[in-house]
Scaffold this motif. Structure first.
Motif, PDB file in Angstrom:
ATOM      1  N   PHE A 109      -4.451   6.551   6.345  1.00  0.00           N
ATOM      2  CA  PHE A 109      -3.429   6.796   5.333  1.00  0.00           C
ATOM      3  C   PHE A 109      -3.121   5.497   4.599  1.00  0.00           C
ATOM      4  N   SER A 122      12.169   7.138  -0.199  1.00  0.00           N
ATOM      5  CA  SER A 122      11.845   6.973   1.201  1.00  0.00           C
ATOM      6  C   SER A 122      10.362   7.259   1.430  1.00  0.00           C
ATOM      7  N   GLY A 123       9.701   6.425   2.215  1.00  0.00           N
ATOM      8  CA  GLY A 123       8.277   6.641   2.484  1.00  0.00           C
ATOM      9  C   GLY A 123       7.369   6.060   1.416  1.00  0.00           C
ATOM     10  N   SER A 124       7.938   5.345   0.440  1.00  0.00           N
ATOM     11  CA  SER A 124       7.090   4.812  -0.635  1.00  0.00           C
ATOM     12  C   SER A 124       6.403   3.508  -0.223  1.00  0.00           C
ATOM     13  N   GLY A 125       6.807   2.923   0.911  1.00  0.00           N
ATOM     14  CA  GLY A 125       6.103   1.740   1.418  1.00  0.00           C
ATOM     15  C   GLY A 125       6.898   0.445   1.343  1.00  0.00           C
ATOM     16  N   LYS A 126       8.203   0.545   1.116  1.00  0.00           N
ATOM     17  CA  LYS A 126       9.018  -0.675   0.978  1.00  0.00           C
ATOM     18  C   LYS A 126       9.036  -1.479   2.279  1.00  0.00           C
ATOM     19  N   SER A 127       9.322  -0.814   3.393  1.00  0.00           N
ATOM     20  CA  SER A 127       9.372  -1.535   4.677  1.00  0.00           C
ATOM     21  C   SER A 127       8.012  -2.128   5.009  1.00  0.00           C
ATOM     22  N   THR A 128       6.966  -1.352   4.772  1.00  0.00           N
ATOM     23  CA  THR A 128       5.619  -1.837   5.077  1.00  0.00           C
ATOM     24  C   THR A 128       5.316  -3.093   4.266  1.00  0.00           C
ATOM     25  N   PHE A 186      -2.798   2.840   7.320  1.00  0.00           N
ATOM     26  CA  PHE A 186      -2.454   3.263   8.684  1.00  0.00           C
ATOM     27  C   PHE A 186      -3.383   4.400   9.066  1.00  0.00           C
TER      28      PHE A 186
HETATM   29  N1  LIG Z   1       3.214   2.194  11.998  1.00  0.00           N
HETATM   30  C1  LIG Z   1       2.890   3.193  11.158  1.00  0.00           C
HETATM   31  N2  LIG Z   1       1.892   4.049  11.477  1.00  0.00           N
HETATM   32  C2  LIG Z   1       1.538   5.052  10.636  1.00  0.00           C
HETATM   33  N3  LIG Z   1       2.125   5.272   9.451  1.00  0.00           N
HETATM   34  C3  LIG Z   1       3.137   4.459   9.084  1.00  0.00           C
HETATM   35  C4  LIG Z   1       3.571   3.380   9.914  1.00  0.00           C
HETATM   36  N4  LIG Z   1       4.592   2.732   9.292  1.00  0.00           N
HETATM   37  C5  LIG Z   1       4.787   3.387   8.126  1.00  0.00           C
HETATM   38  N5  LIG Z   1       3.911   4.414   7.998  1.00  0.00           N
HETATM   39  C6  LIG Z   1       3.814   5.312   6.849  1.00  0.00           C
HETATM   40  O1  LIG Z   1       3.691   4.537   5.686  1.00  0.00           O
HETATM   41  C7  LIG Z   1       4.467   5.077   4.620  1.00  0.00           C
HETATM   42  C8  LIG Z   1       5.435   4.047   4.099  1.00  0.00           C
HETATM   43  O2  LIG Z   1       6.432   3.858   5.078  1.00  0.00           O
HETATM   44  P1  LIG Z   1       7.616   2.800   4.886  1.00  0.00           P
HETATM   45  O3  LIG Z   1       7.041   1.495   4.506  1.00  0.00           O
HETATM   46  O4  LIG Z   1       8.448   2.836   6.100  1.00  0.00           O
HETATM   47  O5  LIG Z   1       8.405   3.429   3.651  1.00  0.00           O
HETATM   48  P2  LIG Z   1       9.870   3.108   3.128  1.00  0.00           P
HETATM   49  O6  LIG Z   1      10.345   1.880   3.813  1.00  0.00           O
HETATM   50  O7  LIG Z   1       9.713   2.937   1.651  1.00  0.00           O
HETATM   51  O8  LIG Z   1      10.704   4.297   3.431  1.00  0.00           O
HETATM   52  C9  LIG Z   1       5.142   6.318   5.178  1.00  0.00           C
HETATM   53  O9  LIG Z   1       4.400   7.447   4.781  1.00  0.00           O
HETATM   54  C10 LIG Z   1       5.085   6.126   6.658  1.00  0.00           C
HETATM   55  O10 LIG Z   1       4.991   7.373   7.320  1.00  0.00           O
END
Ligand SMILES: Nc1ncnc2c1ncn2[C@@H]1O[C@H](COP(=O)(O)OP(=O)(O)O)[C@@H](O)[C@H]1O
Ligand SMILES: [Mg+2]
Lengths: 261, 282
Positions: free
Chosen positions: A25, A47-53, A22
C-alpha cells in the motif's frame, strides 16, 4: 560544492521524491517540499492521507522506500556514496534525531517520570548534560509553558492540556532545529486545546521552525506561514496560508475547508 | 415556602447493612482450624524436642544454605538469560526471534528433572573434555575433563537456571509488550539509542508487571531445588530424608524442611514488596 547543495543548506527541511510503501500500500507518493528556517508549516489533509507517516519519515521512525530527506542540510538516515544510499547505524540515526523534536497526539510522556524528569530526560540521557544545568533549564521551560508548580507531578496527575505542554517543553529542551507536531490538539477538548495553541503561537513568534499536522484551524490560520495539503498520500497544495484560506485550488481543499471552517 | 429561608439540616443516623454471611463463613473456617490443631496435638504428631533439635542442626542448616545458594544463582541466571531471550524475541530480526522462540519451547516444554539429569549424566558423556582457547592459535583458557567441571552444583544451576530462564523470558516479554508503544516512539524521537530506550524508559515501566511474577517464580525455584537431590546434591529435602530414614522421625523432619522453605518464602516476599515500592504504579 554545487548550487543545489547551497540551497539545501539554507533549508531547515528538504524532502525530495519521498515514497513510503506499507506491504503493497503506497502511503506516500513522490512527496517533495522544503521548509526554510523559521517557517511554520501547517500540514493539513483528511485522516489517512499520510500526515503522520510523513512526519515519522522525517525523523526516520519509518524507513523510507524512495527519495531523500535533509534536515539542516544533513541527509537523514543514509550516507550517500555516489549513486548508493547506505542506511546509517542506529547510533548515527539517533544522533540525527537530537536536532528534530517531536510532539505526539497522545502526548507520550514517560509515565514513570515527573514532569521535570520528563523534560530533563533528553538533555541528561541523550546529550549527557550536567544534571544541575539540565534541571535549571527544565524549570525555566516549565515556567515558560505555565506549569512551574507542576514540576513534581506525574503525567497521570496532569490534565491532557498540561501533559501536552510538558511534552512540548520536553521537545524544546533539546534545542531542536525543527519540531514536528502530529495533531497536538486532537486528543484534547476545545478548552484545553487553546492552552496548547497558545504555547505553539509563542514558539512561532520566537522563530522556531515547525511542521504541524493538525485539524485545528486556530493553528493553521493563526501561526502558519504556509499550508501543505495532502490527499491519499499525495501533496496536492503547497501555498502561503493566506492564499490557501482565501482561494483553495484543489477540490478536496475546498471540501476540507467547508468541513473544518 | 419563602426564598431565603434555609431548611435546618435533619440529623440522620446511618446504619450499615450487617454482613452476616461473611461472619458465619469466618467462624466456620476458625472452627475447622481449631479441630485440626486440637486433633494434631492429641495425637502427638510432632515431638517439639525432636523438631527443635534438628531445626538448627549443622546438617539441616547446610541443606538450607545450599537450597538458597542454588535457587538464587539459578534465578540470577534465569533473569539474565530470560532478558536476553525476550529482547531477541522482540528484536524484529527473524533469526534471533526464531532462536529465542525455540529456546523457550524446548526449555519450558521439558520437565526440569529431565534437564537436571541431562546436564549431570548425559552432557559430560557427549562432551568429555572442556577445551576453550582463543581462535587462530591463541592461548588455551580452559582445558579440563567435563565430569570434573560439571559438579552437582553446576548441573543443578544449569538445569534450574536455563529452564527458569524460559519462563522468565515470557514474563519479561509480556511486561515489555504491556508498555504503550508510544513510549518507545517518544524515546526514539528524543534521540535515545535502543539500549537507552530499554534501560531508561521501557524496562522501568515493565518492571511493575515483571516484579510480582518474578517473586512468584523465585519462590517456586527455591522449592524446586529439591529436584537436585536426584544428582546427589546435598539440598534441604535430601538431608532431612537421610536423617528420617535412620531415625524414623518423619513428621518432625518434614516439618523442619517445611519451616526453612517458609522462611525463604517470607524473605523473598519481603524483597518483592520492597521492589514493588521501588516501581510504583503511575
Ligand atoms: N504501520 C503501518 N502499516 C500499514 N499501514 C499503515 C501504517 N501506518 C499507516 N498506515 C496507512 O497509511 C495511511 C496513512 O496513514 P497516516 O500517516 O497515519 O495518516 P494520517 O496521519 O494523515 O491520518 C493510512 O491508510 C494508514 O492505514
Ligand atoms: Mg495521523
Amino acid at each position: 560544492m554545487n548550487a543545489t547543495s547551497e540551497i539545501q543548506r539554507q533549508d531547515a527541511i528538504r524532502v525530495e521524491g519521498l515514497r513510503k510503501v506499507f506491504s503493497g500500500f503506497q502511503a506516500l507518493k513522490d512527496i517533495s517540499f522544503h521548509v526554510r528556517g523559521g517557517e511554520v508549516i501547517a500540514l493539513l489533509g483528511p485522516s489517512g492521507s499520510g500526515k503522520s507517516t510523513l512526519l515519522r519519515c522525517i525523523n526516520h521512525l519509518e524507513e523510507i522506500d524512495g527519495g531523500r530527506i535533509w534536515v539542516n542540510g544533513e541527509l537523514i538516515g543514509y550516507e550517500e556514496h555516489g549513486a548508493v544510499l547506505r542506511q546509517m547505524s542506529d547510533a548515527a540515526v539517533s544522533a540525527q534525531r537530537r536536532a528534530i523534536g517531536m510532539v505526539f497526539q497522545g502526548f507520550n510522556l514517560f509515565r514513570h517520570m515527573t514532569a521535570l524528569q520528563n523534560i530533563m530526560s533528553g538533555p541528561v540521557y541523550v546529550l549527557k548534560a550536567p544534571r544541575a544545568a539540565a534541571e535549571e533549564k527544565a524549570r525555566r521551560l516549565l515556567a515558560k509553558v505555565g506549569l512551574a508548580d507542576k514540576a513534581d507531578s506525574y503525567p497521570a496527575q496532569l490534565s491532557g492540556g498540561q501533559q501536552q505542554r510538558v511534552a512540548i517543553a520536553r521537545a524544546i529542551a533539546m534545542d531542536p532545529k525543527v519540531i514536528l507536531f502530529d495533531e497536538p490538539t486532537s486528543a484534547l477538548d476545545p478548552e484545553l486545546s487553546q492552552e496548547v495553541v497558545a504555547t505553539i503561537k509563542t514558539l512561532a513568534e520566537e522563530g522556531q521552525t515547525m511542521l504541524i499536522a493538525t485539524h485545528e484551524m486556530a493553528i493553521a490560520k493563526g501561526c502558519a506561514d504556509r499550508v501543505l495539503f495532502m490527499v491519499s498520500g499525495e501533496l496536492v497544495e503547497d501555498v502561503p496560508a493566506a492564499e490557501f484560506f482565501a482561494a483553495p485550488r484543489h477540490e478536496r481543499s475546498r471540501q476540507f475547508l467547508a468541513m473544518h471552517g | 415556602m419563602s426564598i431565603g429561608v434555609i431548611a435546618e439540616p435533619v440529623r440522620v443516623r446511618i446504619i450499615r447493612r450487617r454482613r452476616w454471611g461473611a461472619w458465619l463463613l469466618g467462624a466456620a473456617v476458625l472452627l475447622v482450624l481449631a479441630i485440626i490443631v486440637v486433633a494434631g496435638a492429641r495425637a502427638r504428631i510432632i515431638d517439639p524436642d525432636v523438631f527443635f533439635h534438628y531445626l538448627t542442626s549443622g546438617e539441616v542448616l547446610l541443606g538450607a544454605r545450599n537450597a538458597i545458594l542454588v535457587g538464587t544463582v539459578s534465578m540470577a541466571v534465569a533473569v539474565v538469560v530470560g532478558l536476553a531471550a525476550a529482547l531477541m524475541r522482540l528484536s524484529g530480526n527473524p533469526i534471533l526471534t526464531g532462536v529465542a522462540a525455540a529456546y523457550v519451547y524446548f526449555f519450558r516444554g521439558t520437565p526440569m528433572l529431565i534437564q537436571i539429569l541431562f546436564w549431570y549424566n548425559a552432557f559430560p558423556t557427549m562432551f568429555p573434555r572442556l577445551h576453550l582457547a582463543l581462535p587462530f592459535g591463541g592461548p588455551v583458557l580452559v582445558d579440563a575433563a567435563m565430569p570434573a567441571v560439571v559438579t552437582p552444583f553446576i548441573a543443578a544451576v544449569a538445569g534450574l537456571g536455563l529452564a527458569e530462564g524460559a519462563y522468565m523470558s515470557e514474563i519479561i516479554r509480556g511486561g515489555i509488550l504491556a508498555v504503550d508503544r508510544g513510549q518507545q516512539a517518544a524515546a526514539r524521537a528524543l534521540g535515545m539509542t535502543r539500549p537507552q530506550m530499554y534501560g531508561r524508559v521501557v524496562l522501568p515501566q515493565a518492571a511493575r508487571i515483571i516484579v510480582p511474577a518474578t517473586g512468584n517464580q523465585y519462590i517456586m525455584l527455591l522449592k524446586s531445588t529439591s529436584l537436585a537431590s536426584v544428582i546427589g546434591f546435598l539440598e534441604l529435602l535430601r538431608i532431612t530424608q537421610g536423617i528420617y530414614s535412620a531415625n524414623f522421625r518423619v513428621v518432625e523432619l518434614l516439618a523442619v524442611a517445611a519451616f526453612w522453605y517458609l522462611v525463604m518464602t517470607a524473605v523473598v516476599t519481603a524483597i518483592q514488596t520492597a521492589l514493588e515500592r521501588w516501581f510504583p504504579v503511575r
